[in-house]
Design a protein around this motif. Sequence first.
Motif, PDB file in Angstrom:
ATOM      1  N   ASN A  24       0.861  -1.163   0.000  1.00  0.00           N
ATOM      2  CA  ASN A  24       0.000   0.000   0.000  1.00  0.00           C
ATOM      3  C   ASN A  24       0.899   1.214   0.000  1.00  0.00           C
ATOM      4  O   ASN A  24       2.122   1.082   0.044  1.00  0.00           O
ATOM      5  CB  ASN A  24      -0.940  -0.006   1.203  1.00  0.00           C
ATOM      6  N   ARG A  25       0.330   2.377  -0.010  1.00  0.00           N
ATOM      7  CA  ARG A  25       1.133   3.591   0.009  1.00  0.00           C
ATOM      8  C   ARG A  25       0.619   4.532   1.086  1.00  0.00           C
ATOM      9  O   ARG A  25      -0.552   4.491   1.456  1.00  0.00           O
ATOM     10  CB  ARG A  25       1.135   4.282  -1.358  1.00  0.00           C
ATOM     11  N   ILE A  26       1.525   5.353   1.571  1.00  0.00           N
ATOM     12  CA  ILE A  26       1.194   6.455   2.466  1.00  0.00           C
ATOM     13  C   ILE A  26       1.675   7.698   1.740  1.00  0.00           C
ATOM     14  O   ILE A  26       2.847   7.789   1.379  1.00  0.00           O
ATOM     15  CB  ILE A  26       1.923   6.338   3.818  1.00  0.00           C
ATOM     16  N   GLY A  27       0.800   8.630   1.494  1.00  0.00           N
ATOM     17  CA  GLY A  27       1.194   9.826   0.762  1.00  0.00           C
ATOM     18  C   GLY A  27       0.386  11.019   1.183  1.00  0.00           C
ATOM     19  O   GLY A  27      -0.580  10.917   1.938  1.00  0.00           O
ATOM     20  N   GLY A  28       0.795  12.160   0.686  1.00  0.00           N
ATOM     21  CA  GLY A  28       0.055  13.367   0.992  1.00  0.00           C
ATOM     22  C   GLY A  28       0.813  14.613   0.610  1.00  0.00           C
ATOM     23  O   GLY A  28       1.798  14.573  -0.129  1.00  0.00           O
ATOM     24  N   ARG A  68       4.597  17.405  -1.957  1.00  0.00           N
ATOM     25  CA  ARG A  68       4.083  16.029  -1.934  1.00  0.00           C
ATOM     26  C   ARG A  68       5.133  15.046  -1.436  1.00  0.00           C
ATOM     27  O   ARG A  68       6.331  15.244  -1.630  1.00  0.00           O
ATOM     28  CB  ARG A  68       3.642  15.603  -3.330  1.00  0.00           C
ATOM     29  N   PHE A  69       4.638  13.959  -0.829  1.00  0.00           N
ATOM     30  CA  PHE A  69       5.501  12.851  -0.417  1.00  0.00           C
ATOM     31  C   PHE A  69       4.735  11.553  -0.600  1.00  0.00           C
ATOM     32  O   PHE A  69       3.499  11.555  -0.649  1.00  0.00           O
ATOM     33  CB  PHE A  69       5.939  12.996   1.050  1.00  0.00           C
ATOM     34  N   VAL A  70       5.475  10.446  -0.728  1.00  0.00           N
ATOM     35  CA  VAL A  70       4.834   9.135  -0.833  1.00  0.00           C
ATOM     36  C   VAL A  70       5.802   8.062  -0.355  1.00  0.00           C
ATOM     37  O   VAL A  70       7.005   8.151  -0.576  1.00  0.00           O
ATOM     38  CB  VAL A  70       4.342   8.844  -2.274  1.00  0.00           C
ATOM     39  N   PHE A  71       5.253   7.075   0.334  1.00  0.00           N
ATOM     40  CA  PHE A  71       5.982   5.872   0.750  1.00  0.00           C
ATOM     41  C   PHE A  71       5.207   4.674   0.229  1.00  0.00           C
ATOM     42  O   PHE A  71       3.984   4.663   0.277  1.00  0.00           O
ATOM     43  CB  PHE A  71       6.040   5.728   2.281  1.00  0.00           C
ATOM     44  N   VAL A  72       5.904   3.657  -0.234  1.00  0.00           N
ATOM     45  CA  VAL A  72       5.284   2.368  -0.550  1.00  0.00           C
ATOM     46  C   VAL A  72       5.629   1.450   0.606  1.00  0.00           C
ATOM     47  O   VAL A  72       6.803   1.271   0.935  1.00  0.00           O
ATOM     48  CB  VAL A  72       5.807   1.801  -1.885  1.00  0.00           C
ATOM     49  N   VAL A  73       4.603   0.914   1.272  1.00  0.00           N
ATOM     50  CA  VAL A  73       4.824   0.077   2.453  1.00  0.00           C
ATOM     51  C   VAL A  73       4.344  -1.340   2.179  1.00  0.00           C
ATOM     52  O   VAL A  73       3.387  -1.546   1.440  1.00  0.00           O
ATOM     53  CB  VAL A  73       4.125   0.659   3.704  1.00  0.00           C
ATOM     54  N   VAL A  74       5.042  -2.294   2.767  1.00  0.00           N
ATOM     55  CA  VAL A  74       4.680  -3.702   2.601  1.00  0.00           C
ATOM     56  C   VAL A  74       4.327  -4.342   3.940  1.00  0.00           C
ATOM     57  O   VAL A  74       4.295  -5.555   4.058  1.00  0.00           O
ATOM     58  CB  VAL A  74       5.811  -4.499   1.911  1.00  0.00           C
ATOM     59  N   ASN A 105      -4.208   9.221   2.183  1.00  0.00           N
ATOM     60  CA  ASN A 105      -3.759  10.396   1.444  1.00  0.00           C
ATOM     61  C   ASN A 105      -3.965  11.589   2.367  1.00  0.00           C
ATOM     62  O   ASN A 105      -5.091  12.006   2.602  1.00  0.00           O
ATOM     63  CB  ASN A 105      -4.529  10.555   0.133  1.00  0.00           C
ATOM     64  N   LEU A 106      -2.885  12.117   2.885  1.00  0.00           N
ATOM     65  CA  LEU A 106      -2.949  13.108   3.952  1.00  0.00           C
ATOM     66  C   LEU A 106      -2.722  14.526   3.445  1.00  0.00           C
ATOM     67  O   LEU A 106      -1.959  14.749   2.517  1.00  0.00           O
ATOM     68  CB  LEU A 106      -1.884  12.784   4.999  1.00  0.00           C
ATOM     69  N   ASP A 107      -3.367  15.478   4.094  1.00  0.00           N
ATOM     70  CA  ASP A 107      -3.128  16.895   3.876  1.00  0.00           C
ATOM     71  C   ASP A 107      -2.673  17.428   5.233  1.00  0.00           C
ATOM     72  O   ASP A 107      -3.485  17.640   6.125  1.00  0.00           O
ATOM     73  CB  ASP A 107      -4.400  17.586   3.404  1.00  0.00           C
ATOM     74  N   VAL A 108      -1.352  17.610   5.386  1.00  0.00           N
ATOM     75  CA  VAL A 108      -0.756  17.935   6.681  1.00  0.00           C
ATOM     76  C   VAL A 108      -0.461  19.427   6.759  1.00  0.00           C
ATOM     77  O   VAL A 108       0.133  19.998   5.843  1.00  0.00           O
ATOM     78  CB  VAL A 108       0.560  17.140   6.889  1.00  0.00           C
ATOM     79  N   LYS A 109      -0.892  20.058   7.849  1.00  0.00           N
ATOM     80  CA  LYS A 109      -0.609  21.475   8.055  1.00  0.00           C
ATOM     81  C   LYS A 109       0.426  21.613   9.165  1.00  0.00           C
ATOM     82  O   LYS A 109       0.239  21.096  10.270  1.00  0.00           O
ATOM     83  CB  LYS A 109      -1.870  22.232   8.437  1.00  0.00           C
TER      84      LYS A 109
END
Length: 124
Positions: A24-28, A68-74, A105-109
């Motif tokens: 899966n991915r973690i991004g935002g 933007r950033f993204v990680f692919v996690v297993v 999919n995060l929107d971080v402030k």
Amino acid sequence: MRLPKYALAAAMVLAMSAPALAQNRIGGVVRDETGSTIRGATVRAETGGTVSSAAPVTLTTATDDRGRFVFVVVRSGEWRLTIEAPGFDPQTIPLSVRLSGAAPNLDVKLDRRESPEAFGALAG
């Protein structure tokens, strides 16, 4: 016993695609309090390392020109995302990640760090 060529090819395709299915991915996007994106923020994703879970995993990246950033996690489970940028207060976000289902999919402030000169004995 000889396997037909197509059976061997099918087995190879399945073996190579199986790991791709279990991820899966973690991004935002990282923004400041005005909504402008923050380029070059450090984003760290951590999981594991507790008595009941597997060995710890730490992934680190930086935001791109659009924040933007993204990680692919297993690995599914509980993750901690820490976002830091010069001049801003760091933020840590707990996430529950599953290998199947919607990707976070995060929107971080990030809030600007208050200047120490504005308070106390250093104030003019």
